[in-house]
Design an enzyme around this catalytic site. Structure first.
Site, mmCIF file in Angstrom:
data_model
loop_
_atom_site.group_PDB
_atom_site.id
_atom_site.type_symbol
_atom_site.label_atom_id
_atom_site.label_comp_id
_atom_site.label_asym_id
_atom_site.label_seq_id
_atom_site.Cartn_x
_atom_site.Cartn_y
_atom_site.Cartn_z
ATOM 1 C CB CYS A 123 -37.690 35.585 96.139
ATOM 2 S SG CYS A 123 -37.772 37.030 97.737
ATOM 3 C CB CYS B 276 -41.525 38.447 98.053
ATOM 4 S SG CYS B 276 -39.268 38.431 98.535
#
Lengths: 78, 320
Positions: free
Chosen positions: A11, A14
């Site tokens: 994502c 991250c």
């Protein structure tokens, strides 16, 4: 040399977390080996359910959300 | 309190831009200005206050709360926790696996997955501010009931068999003990971080929602809705639900649309059915769940929710 793992399924948060760790390490002049762990089984293996998580030298130091810069600094200096 | 935003929109649209209230564009623009300001201010306030109180109801802790509970209380607890946790749908997969791994029954896990996107503090406060406590209570109660019934059915029919096999093989490590900063400064920082994160995630949906709401409010005549979505059209409710399935928005983004539709005289059951279907079932959400659920289960999941929302819509239209 610190071994850093960023746990997350890929994502945006991250990716940003990994970037933040790299930048902070560079500005502190700390040598790190960073690895992105995207396999869900491996992430859960660390006991982390909220991503992104950060593992420093085998120890989970953070889970859920992008960490703050001063937190990252304290992991790298320790 | 909310009249501040009406005043602001009056001033900007009628005084500064010189548009008339009976002009279609002026009317739509007024709705847009009022709702954008109102929703963003409310949203930031709600998230901040909840952030202050909660500091870290993390998925790890949630798992601890649900693990080892008896089934009855566990369903209720899962529904309530779904209502107060703002996890984004990207956390749904690890959470799902983590709960099953802690031997939380599949049904309880499903209850959480259903109520989480649909019922939350943002939906509750905004419905409360804009539509009053009766509708808010109805929305909250039916959201919880749909979630709990969905979970019970999943349990009753043994739907564990539709969970992807690899899920059962995962073994979780010891949950890390990461202490939260519970000082006032830590709480404020956490609240602000939550506001940034959640507003950053939903702002576009809110703008689109307000835009659609403003368009409906200013340019679509009341007769259109009376003719097509009135109480005497039995297909209006199922149509609203079907329309909501491929669409995705969150509760904050749906509020202006709900407000505009109710203002146009569309029956409340029909409007709430649309809101529930848009927030709880969506293609992106189903694609995320596909990682842990086999295809038949996704079909059952979507079908159950669709049928439940149609039922809720008819019920409200009949009762209110």
């Amino acid at each position: 040399m610190k071994a850093i793992k960023v746990l997350g399924s890929g994502c945006a948060n991250c990716v940003n977390t990994a970037k933040l760790v790299e930048e902070t390490a560079r500005s502190l002049g700390v040598e790190i080996a960073i690895e992105k762990v995207t396999d869900m089984a491996a992430i859960l293996g660390y006991g982390v359910m909220s991503t992104p998580g950060v593992v420093v030298d085998g120890k989970v130091v953070h889970a859920g959300g992008i960490p703050k810069r001063d937190a990252v600094e304290s992991w790298l200096k320790a | 309190m909310l009249s501040v935003f009406t005043g602001l929109a009056d001033w900007l649209v009628y005084r500064m831009l010189g548009l008339a209230p009976d002009d279609k564009l002026g009317d739509a623009l007024h709705f847009f200005v009022e709702d954008v300001t109102k929703i963003f201010v409310l949203l930031a306030l709600i998230i901040f206050v909840i952030g202050l109180l909660r500091t870290m109801l993390t998925p790890e802790r949630l798992r601890g709360l649900l693990a080892g509970k008896r089934r009855g209380p566990a369903y209720l607890l899962a529904g309530l926790l779904g209502a107060v946790t703002p996890f984004c749908s990207c956390s749904a997969v690890p959470l799902f696996i983590g709960l099953l791994e802690a031997s939380v029954p599949m049904g309880v896990t499903m209850t959480f997955l259903i109520t989480s996107p649909m019922v939350n503090e943002v939906a509750v406060v905004m419905l409360l501010a804009i539509l009053g406590w009766k509708i808010t209570l109805l929305y909250f109660a039916t959201g919880m009931i749909v979630g709990i019934v969905g979970g019970l059915l999943a349990d009753r029919f043994g739907l564990e068999r539709f969970v992807e096999d690899y899920v059962w093989k995962i073994r979780m490590g010891e949950a890390p003990a990461i202490e939260a900063d519970t000082s006032l400064r830590g709480r404020i920082a956490f609240g602000l971080a939550q506001v940034r994160e959640i507003v950053g995630r939903v702002w576009l949906y809110v703008l689109i929602g307000v835009g659609i709401g403003a368009g409906l409010h200013g340019f679509v005549p009341q007769e259109f809705f009376a003719a097509h979505a009135g109480a005497d059209n039995p297909f209006a409710v199922p149509l609203a639900v079907i329309l909501g399935i491929p669409l995705y928005s969150n509760a904050a983004g749906m509020i202006p649309i709900v407000e505009a539709l109710i203002g146009k005289g569309v029956p409340i059951g029909t409007v709430l059915a649309l809101m529930m279907s848009t927030t709880a079932i969506s293609l992106p959400e189903l694609m995320i769940l596909r990682k842990v659920l086999k295809l038949p289960m996704l079909g059952l999941f979507a079908a159950f929710l669709a049928v439940a929302f149609v039922g809720v819509g008819y019920l409200f239209n009949a009762v209110l």
